[in-house]
Design a protein around this motif. Structure first.
Motif, PDB file in Angstrom:
ATOM      1  N   PHE A 142      -2.900  -4.728  -8.981  1.00 35.72           N
ATOM      2  CA  PHE A 142      -3.381  -6.104  -8.932  1.00 35.72           C
ATOM      3  C   PHE A 142      -2.478  -6.954  -8.054  1.00 35.72           C
ATOM      4  O   PHE A 142      -1.274  -6.745  -7.987  1.00 35.72           O
ATOM      5  N   GLU A 143      -3.084  -7.942  -7.425  1.00 34.95           N
ATOM      6  CA  GLU A 143      -2.380  -8.788  -6.464  1.00 34.95           C
ATOM      7  C   GLU A 143      -1.428  -9.773  -7.133  1.00 34.95           C
ATOM      8  O   GLU A 143      -0.369 -10.066  -6.605  1.00 34.95           O
ATOM      9  N   TYR A 144      -1.789 -10.279  -8.288  1.00 33.00           N
ATOM     10  CA  TYR A 144      -1.007 -11.326  -8.930  1.00 33.00           C
ATOM     11  C   TYR A 144      -0.253 -10.791 -10.139  1.00 33.00           C
ATOM     12  O   TYR A 144      -0.387  -9.635 -10.512  1.00 33.00           O
ATOM     13  N   SER A 145       0.511 -11.646 -10.781  1.00 34.01           N
ATOM     14  CA  SER A 145       1.249 -11.245 -11.971  1.00 34.01           C
ATOM     15  C   SER A 145       0.293 -11.121 -13.165  1.00 34.01           C
ATOM     16  O   SER A 145      -0.821 -11.647 -13.151  1.00 34.01           O
ATOM     17  N   LYS A 146       0.774 -10.457 -14.202  1.00 32.26           N
ATOM     18  CA  LYS A 146      -0.019 -10.307 -15.420  1.00 32.26           C
ATOM     19  C   LYS A 146      -0.380 -11.672 -16.005  1.00 32.26           C
ATOM     20  O   LYS A 146      -1.521 -11.911 -16.395  1.00 32.26           O
ATOM     21  N   ARG A 186       0.826  -1.211   0.000  1.00 32.47           N
ATOM     22  CA  ARG A 186       0.000   0.000   0.000  1.00 32.47           C
ATOM     23  C   ARG A 186       0.866   1.271   0.000  1.00 32.47           C
ATOM     24  O   ARG A 186       0.533   2.254  -0.644  1.00 32.47           O
ATOM     25  N   THR A 187       1.994   1.257   0.698  1.00 26.44           N
ATOM     26  CA  THR A 187       2.882   2.423   0.717  1.00 26.44           C
ATOM     27  C   THR A 187       3.397   2.713  -0.689  1.00 26.44           C
ATOM     28  O   THR A 187       3.414   3.870  -1.135  1.00 26.44           O
ATOM     29  N   THR A 188       3.804   1.675  -1.401  1.00 25.70           N
ATOM     30  CA  THR A 188       4.306   1.841  -2.764  1.00 25.70           C
ATOM     31  C   THR A 188       3.190   2.307  -3.691  1.00 25.70           C
ATOM     32  O   THR A 188       3.403   3.210  -4.519  1.00 25.70           O
ATOM     33  N   SER A 189       2.012   1.729  -3.558  1.00 27.41           N
ATOM     34  CA  SER A 189       0.902   2.155  -4.421  1.00 27.41           C
ATOM     35  C   SER A 189       0.526   3.604  -4.135  1.00 27.41           C
ATOM     36  O   SER A 189       0.236   4.361  -5.073  1.00 27.41           O
ATOM     37  N   ASN A 190       0.551   4.018  -2.880  1.00 26.82           N
ATOM     38  CA  ASN A 190       0.269   5.424  -2.556  1.00 26.82           C
ATOM     39  C   ASN A 190       1.337   6.353  -3.141  1.00 26.82           C
ATOM     40  O   ASN A 190       1.033   7.439  -3.616  1.00 26.82           O
ATOM     41  N   GLU A 191       2.582   5.913  -3.090  1.00 21.80           N
ATOM     42  CA  GLU A 191       3.673   6.707  -3.648  1.00 21.80           C
ATOM     43  C   GLU A 191       3.506   6.853  -5.173  1.00 21.80           C
ATOM     44  O   GLU A 191       3.711   7.931  -5.734  1.00 21.80           O
ATOM     45  N   ILE A 192       3.124   5.769  -5.820  1.00 23.57           N
ATOM     46  CA  ILE A 192       2.894   5.813  -7.268  1.00 23.57           C
ATOM     47  C   ILE A 192       1.728   6.743  -7.588  1.00 23.57           C
ATOM     48  O   ILE A 192       1.817   7.578  -8.500  1.00 23.57           O
ATOM     49  N   CYS A 193       0.644   6.635  -6.845  1.00 26.12           N
ATOM     50  CA  CYS A 193      -0.518   7.501  -7.089  1.00 26.12           C
ATOM     51  C   CYS A 193      -0.169   8.975  -6.857  1.00 26.12           C
ATOM     52  O   CYS A 193      -0.586   9.841  -7.623  1.00 26.12           O
ATOM     53  N   SER A 194       0.610   9.241  -5.830  1.00 28.18           N
ATOM     54  CA  SER A 194       1.022  10.613  -5.549  1.00 28.18           C
ATOM     55  C   SER A 194       1.878  11.172  -6.688  1.00 28.18           C
ATOM     56  O   SER A 194       1.703  12.323  -7.111  1.00 28.18           O
TER      57      SER A 194
END
Length: 144
Positions: free
Chosen positions: A116-120, A89-97
């Motif tokens: 997404f939780e899993y690989s492509k 979640r920290t990384t996803s928030n950083e990306i969104c920011s």
């Protein structure tokens, strides 16, 4: 008289075909992303990969590409970015920011990010490495 009718018919058909072809070409080109969108996508992916490298998800941009962390699609003035492999979640928030900052510079472009939780590959197959069915919904989204 018959020649005049035939000439008018051929003329109408030619006019119709010209309008049809021009309309069809406009339709085909309408949804494509222009070079500015492609440049913005490239910048966005580079910035996302920098965050993933910093947070130890991949070792280099090539490693991120090989692991297919980020995939995109674009249409009109929309950019859709999918981030795979279960970033925290920290990384996803950083990306969104970071994407919010890019949006401020490109107000005419809309960004849609899904995590997404899993690989492509697992998503395309519908199963994880243990052959269990996976839920295919994004666990986190942001839109700017």
């Amino acid at each position: 008289m018959k020649i005049l009718k035939l000439f008018k018919t051929v003329l109408y058909i030619m006019i119709f075909l010209i309008f049809f072809i021009v309309g069809f070409l406009v339709f085909l080109s309408y949804g494509k992303a222009d070079s500015e969108i492609i440049d913005t996508v490239s910048l966005s992916i580079d910035k996302i990969q920098e965050i993933l490298i910093k947070n130890n998800y991949c070792n280099s941009k090539e490693d991120c590409d090989n692991k297919a962390y980020v995939l995109y699609d674009s249409a009109f003035n929309n950019i859709y970015l999918n981030i795979y492999n279960n970033v925290d979640r920290t990384t996803s928030n950083e990306i969104c920011s970071m994407m919010k900052n890019i949006k401020l510079q490109n107000k005419h472009i809309d960004f849609y990010l899904e995590f997404f939780e899993y690989s492509k590959d697992e998503y395309y197959q519908g199963y994880n490495n243990n052959n269990q069915v996976i839920k295919q919904k994004a666990f986190y989204k942001c839109k700017y």
